[in-house]
Design a protein around this motif. Sequence first.
Motif, PDB file in Angstrom:
ATOM      1  N   LEU A 160      48.788 -17.439  -9.972  1.00 26.35           N
ATOM      2  CA  LEU A 160      49.093 -16.011  -9.946  1.00 26.35           C
ATOM      3  C   LEU A 160      50.047 -15.699 -11.090  1.00 26.35           C
ATOM      4  O   LEU A 160      51.220 -16.043 -11.033  1.00 26.35           O
ATOM      5  N   ALA A 161      49.504 -15.064 -12.105  1.00 30.18           N
ATOM      6  CA  ALA A 161      50.285 -14.765 -13.303  1.00 30.18           C
ATOM      7  C   ALA A 161      50.464 -13.260 -13.444  1.00 30.18           C
ATOM      8  O   ALA A 161      49.557 -12.492 -13.162  1.00 30.18           O
ATOM      9  N   GLY A 162      51.636 -12.878 -13.878  1.00 31.91           N
ATOM     10  CA  GLY A 162      51.894 -11.464 -14.123  1.00 31.91           C
ATOM     11  C   GLY A 162      53.121 -10.994 -13.385  1.00 31.91           C
ATOM     12  O   GLY A 162      53.618 -11.656 -12.475  1.00 31.91           O
ATOM     13  N   THR A 163      53.584  -9.831 -13.779  1.00 33.59           N
ATOM     14  CA  THR A 163      54.794  -9.303 -13.173  1.00 33.59           C
ATOM     15  C   THR A 163      54.506  -8.220 -12.149  1.00 33.59           C
ATOM     16  O   THR A 163      55.275  -8.032 -11.222  1.00 33.59           O
ATOM     17  N   GLY A 164      53.419  -7.520 -12.282  1.00 33.41           N
ATOM     18  CA  GLY A 164      53.097  -6.444 -11.346  1.00 33.41           C
ATOM     19  C   GLY A 164      51.868  -6.764 -10.529  1.00 33.41           C
ATOM     20  O   GLY A 164      51.160  -7.742 -10.767  1.00 33.41           O
ATOM     21  N   ARG A 165      51.609  -5.905  -9.549  1.00 38.61           N
ATOM     22  CA  ARG A 165      50.451  -6.086  -8.664  1.00 38.61           C
ATOM     23  C   ARG A 165      49.144  -6.152  -9.440  1.00 38.61           C
ATOM     24  O   ARG A 165      48.311  -7.007  -9.196  1.00 38.61           O
ATOM     25  N   ALA A 166      48.968  -5.230 -10.362  1.00 34.36           N
ATOM     26  CA  ALA A 166      47.709  -5.188 -11.121  1.00 34.36           C
ATOM     27  C   ALA A 166      47.506  -6.475 -11.912  1.00 34.36           C
ATOM     28  O   ALA A 166      46.392  -7.017 -11.946  1.00 34.36           O
TER      29      ALA A 166
END
Length: 192
Positions: free
Chosen positions: A78-84
């Motif tokens: 799971l990569a990323g800072t926001g939900r999208a």
Amino acid sequence: MTRATTSARPPGRPRSGVHAVVFAATLSTVHELGYARATVERIAAVAGVAKTTIYRRWPSKGALIVDCLLDAFGPVPLAGTGRAELMTSAIRWIAAKIGEPGVGDAFAGVFSDAVSDPALREVLSSRLQDPYRLALQDALGEPENRVLFFIDVVVGTLLHRMGMTGEPMVDADVAALVEMVLPHFGESAGPA
């Protein structure tokens, strides 16, 4: 007088290597022959092990396939800072995994078998789906029913494409899937 020598290692393949060899043989056999014709006997022959070696570790072809898929998938990155971003990375990751040789065929085949096999359905749910569902629930702060629906929509779409065409989804279609799914799941549903 001859001296008897004893080996520190018992005869046969080291146990730690059996799983890797069997998993590789499983995916290559499924890729070459299709799920239905990839019998435990054929997988054992490709792996160079006795069929009893497989049945000692896995009680059925379905259980073998589930463990093989767990090995092939590994943890969801799971990569990323926001939900999208998190959801986009999850969708792209599962699409890429299903596109690997033998993986999509194995997943679609065991999924199809589970429709009429409650025990296999339980194994699929508890061993394959639950770890990914829990990771997504944690990362997204979503209730179980909403994450299960997200998994149904994404994985169902990817497996449907594989079943209808025999090919994984191309990158442009994965991007379109992301665009279709994000408006519905990109915003938090709030308390359940």
